[in-house]
Design an enzyme around this catalytic site. Structure first.
Site, PDB file in Angstrom:
ATOM      1  N   LYS A  37       0.834  -1.205   0.000  1.00 11.56           N
ATOM      2  CA  LYS A  37       0.000   0.000   0.000  1.00 11.56           C
ATOM      3  C   LYS A  37       0.870   1.257   0.000  1.00 11.56           C
ATOM      4  O   LYS A  37       2.072   1.181   0.286  1.00 11.56           O
ATOM      5  CB  LYS A  37      -0.908  -0.017   1.236  1.00 11.56           C
ATOM      6  CG  LYS A  37      -0.153   0.054   2.556  1.00 11.56           C
ATOM      7  CD  LYS A  37      -1.054  -0.233   3.746  1.00 11.56           C
ATOM      8  CE  LYS A  37      -0.246  -0.188   5.032  1.00 11.56           C
ATOM      9  NZ  LYS A  37      -1.021  -0.704   6.176  1.00 11.56           N
ATOM     10  N   ARG A 142     -11.465   0.710  14.841  1.00 12.63           N
ATOM     11  CA  ARG A 142     -11.210   1.555  13.671  1.00 12.63           C
ATOM     12  C   ARG A 142     -12.094   1.119  12.519  1.00 12.63           C
ATOM     13  O   ARG A 142     -12.746   1.926  11.886  1.00 12.63           O
ATOM     14  CB  ARG A 142      -9.723   1.472  13.292  1.00 12.63           C
ATOM     15  CG  ARG A 142      -9.322   2.412  12.183  1.00 12.63           C
ATOM     16  CD  ARG A 142      -7.846   2.313  11.841  1.00 12.63           C
ATOM     17  NE  ARG A 142      -7.496   1.046  11.212  1.00 12.63           N
ATOM     18  CZ  ARG A 142      -6.305   0.757  10.695  1.00 12.63           C
ATOM     19  NH1 ARG A 142      -5.331   1.644  10.767  1.00 12.63           N
ATOM     20  NH2 ARG A 142      -6.056  -0.409  10.139  1.00 12.63           N
ATOM     21  N   TYR A 292      16.518  29.839   8.123  1.00 13.58           N
ATOM     22  CA  TYR A 292      15.369  30.626   8.585  1.00 13.58           C
ATOM     23  C   TYR A 292      15.466  30.899  10.083  1.00 13.58           C
ATOM     24  O   TYR A 292      15.745  30.004  10.882  1.00 13.58           O
ATOM     25  CB  TYR A 292      14.063  29.878   8.302  1.00 13.58           C
ATOM     26  CG  TYR A 292      13.647  29.961   6.852  1.00 13.58           C
ATOM     27  CD1 TYR A 292      13.239  31.173   6.293  1.00 13.58           C
ATOM     28  CD2 TYR A 292      13.676  28.826   6.047  1.00 13.58           C
ATOM     29  CE1 TYR A 292      12.863  31.250   4.957  1.00 13.58           C
ATOM     30  CE2 TYR A 292      13.297  28.893   4.712  1.00 13.58           C
ATOM     31  CZ  TYR A 292      12.899  30.116   4.172  1.00 13.58           C
ATOM     32  OH  TYR A 292      12.537  30.178   2.852  1.00 13.58           O
ATOM     33  N   MET A 340      12.206  24.209   2.718  1.00  9.02           N
ATOM     34  CA  MET A 340      11.316  23.388   1.883  1.00  9.02           C
ATOM     35  C   MET A 340      12.108  22.525   0.900  1.00  9.02           C
ATOM     36  O   MET A 340      11.811  21.349   0.711  1.00  9.02           O
ATOM     37  CB  MET A 340      10.332  24.280   1.116  1.00  9.02           C
ATOM     38  CG  MET A 340       9.323  23.475   0.311  1.00  9.02           C
ATOM     39  SD  MET A 340       8.233  24.475  -0.705  1.00  9.02           S
ATOM     40  CE  MET A 340       7.174  25.217   0.510  1.00  9.02           C
TER      41      MET A 340
HETATM   42  C1  LIG Z   1      -0.219  -1.761   6.782  1.00  7.84           C
HETATM   43  C2  LIG Z   1      -0.901  -2.969   7.231  1.00  7.84           C
HETATM   44  C3  LIG Z   1      -0.189  -4.156   7.459  1.00  7.84           C
HETATM   45  C4  LIG Z   1       1.311  -4.249   7.400  1.00  7.84           C
HETATM   46  O1  LIG Z   1       1.872  -3.832   8.608  1.00  7.84           O
HETATM   47  P1  LIG Z   1       3.449  -3.836   8.888  1.00  7.84           P
HETATM   48  O2  LIG Z   1       3.538  -3.463  10.296  1.00  7.84           O
HETATM   49  O3  LIG Z   1       4.042  -2.815   7.971  1.00  7.84           O
HETATM   50  O4  LIG Z   1       3.939  -5.206   8.602  1.00  7.84           O
HETATM   51  C5  LIG Z   1      -0.924  -5.289   7.777  1.00  7.84           C
HETATM   52  N1  LIG Z   1      -2.274  -5.251   7.877  1.00  7.84           N
HETATM   53  C6  LIG Z   1      -2.964  -4.123   7.685  1.00  7.84           C
HETATM   54  C7  LIG Z   1      -4.447  -4.133   7.810  1.00  7.84           C
HETATM   55  C8  LIG Z   1      -2.311  -2.949   7.363  1.00  7.84           C
HETATM   56  O5  LIG Z   1      -3.025  -1.833   7.180  1.00  7.84           O
END
Ligand SMILES: *Cc1c(COP(=O)(O)O)cnc(C)c1O
Length: 394
Positions: A37, A142, A292, A340
């Site tokens: 992802k 969640r 800055y 930046m």
């Molecule tokens: C991102 C995610 C993972 C992976 O988690 P890691 O700690 O990076 O291994 C697994 N399950 C879900 C639902 C996630 O959102």
């Protein structure tokens, strides 16, 4: 065209090796879903999806349907038997895209199932031919169906529906807590959900639970055992470890470090190296202020090197005056605020630094290494955020 020097290097061979190592820990009882992802945690989906498939992955996962469409284009189902799971939730109206691109949605809301069912019927799909994984809220609050709310969701899988309950999924939200207490409470909740699923006459194939920390922290055995009790196979979802970073546990394991974690710390190799370069060097007198608001004041005549990486590239502004980057295999402190698009290094003590010198922001140069945890510790975050905030222009 020559680019402004701020780039990452991705070693797909390391990613392949990391996947194979994790698979060896998981085999033969656990299937792995490679988590890709957020553009593969900022490592590039386009590079990483083919790499994990070369290493043998049969399941990959992304957050959204749009990421899923991009992932599917990299592994067309006509050529490659890869499953693409969408773990972040499907929003109403996306059902048609899920069907068209052969994605496997994680769902928990009746409305999500209705949308998918309508899309599957519209496409003329047969009964039980659109697999989905049902998420259970086992305590994170969640997402996922609660135990009380499960019944109306399970009725969506009545015989004749094109939907197939292929997996039951949950997310362990404290998998990196070394005492494992929250994991155990969550697995107990999950067991109750599985009883309700069975009572509804549904027999999914996969129990889809746990991330890198679960795999390396030794929770796999409990997940496999729970799956086996319900005639299911276990599936875990590593992300961070794939990219070569072993998650840290809290508190750290004192003596009884799980064997998998110990092995991981020696076997996993970071896939990403982030670099920039010096484009200009100047000498300033004692008393000169840098950056800055002049938060750094030269205490002596100093040599300063300008690098083309700033907070818009993902170099946290919180690192100014508190972190070092690597140049000529030595640590050069970041002085003044990170801008930046630029940052300034104190190279007074490093001989010969000149425009064109390569600078490592994250990774190894010579005998020195800067890790994602180093960045995270200094900027008050976690490696996941360090990677994913590396800017698209990098
Ligand atoms: C991102 C995610 C993972 C992976 O988690 P890691 O700690 O990076 O291994 C697994 N399950 C879900 C639902 C996630 O959102």
């Amino acid at each position: 065209m020559q680019m402004r020097p701020c780039w990452v290097e991705i070693r797909t061979s390391f990613l392949e090796n990391n996947y194979r190592f994790l698979k060896s820990l998981a085999a033969p009882d656990i299937e792995l879903v490679a988590i890709l992802k957020a553009d593969a945690y900022g490592h590039s989906l386009a590079l990483c999806a083919p790499a994990v498939l070369r290493a043998g992955a049969r399941w990959i996962a992304v957050t959204s349907v749009e990421e899923g469409v991009a992932a599917r284009a990299l592994c067309p189902s006509a050529d490659i038997a890869a499953r693409v799971m969408v773990i972040g939730g499907v929003v109403p109206g996306q059902g048609a895209a899920v069907v068209e691109h052969g994605l496997t949605a994680v769902v928990w809301e009746p409305a999500q199932l209705d949308d998918l069912e309508m899309a599957a019927r519209a496409a003329g799909m047969r009964a039980g031919s659109l697999p989905v994984h049902l998420e259970i809220d086992t305590g994170m609050s969640r997402q996922g169906a609660s135990l009380e709310g499960l019944a109306p969701v399970l009725t969506r899988f009545e015989p004749g529906s094109p939907l197939k309950l292929e997996g039951v999924m949950t997310h362990l939200f404290a998998a990196d807590e070394s005492d494992g207490q929250i994991n155990h409470a969550q697995l107990a909740q999950l067991q109750q959900a599985l009883a309700l699923v069975e009572a509804a006459g549904l027999y999914p194939d996969w129990l889809n639970v746990g991330s890198s920390a679960s795999l390396l922290g030794g929770e796999g055995g409990a997940i496999v055992a729970l799956a086996a009790r319900h005639g299911m196979k276990a599936m875990l979802r590593p992300g961070l470890a794939l990219y070569g970073v072993a998650p840290r546990f809290d508190p750290p394991f004192a003596t009884e470090e799980p064997a998998a974690l110990k092995a991981a710390r020696s076997q996993l190799r970071p896939v990403l190296t982030w670099k920039t370069a010096v484009i200009s060097v100047r000498t300033v007198p004692a008393g000169a202020v840098v950056g800055y608001n002049g938060t750094f004041v030269a205490t002596e005549p100093m040599r300063l090197a300008l690098v083309t990486a700033g907070y818009a590239d993902g170099l946290s502004r919180l690192l100014g005056n508190r972190f070092s980057l690597l140049v000529r295999s030595e640590r050069a402190p970041l002085v003044g605020r990170v801008s930046m698009d630029h940052a300034v290094l104190d190279v007074t003590g490093i001989a010969g630094v000149e425009a064109g010198d390569e600078v490592v922001i994250l990774g190894t140069q010579g005998t020195e290494t800067i890790t994602a945890y180093d960045h995270a510790d200094t900027s008050g975050t976690i490696p996941w955020e360090v990677f994913t905030r590396i800017g698209a222009r990098v």
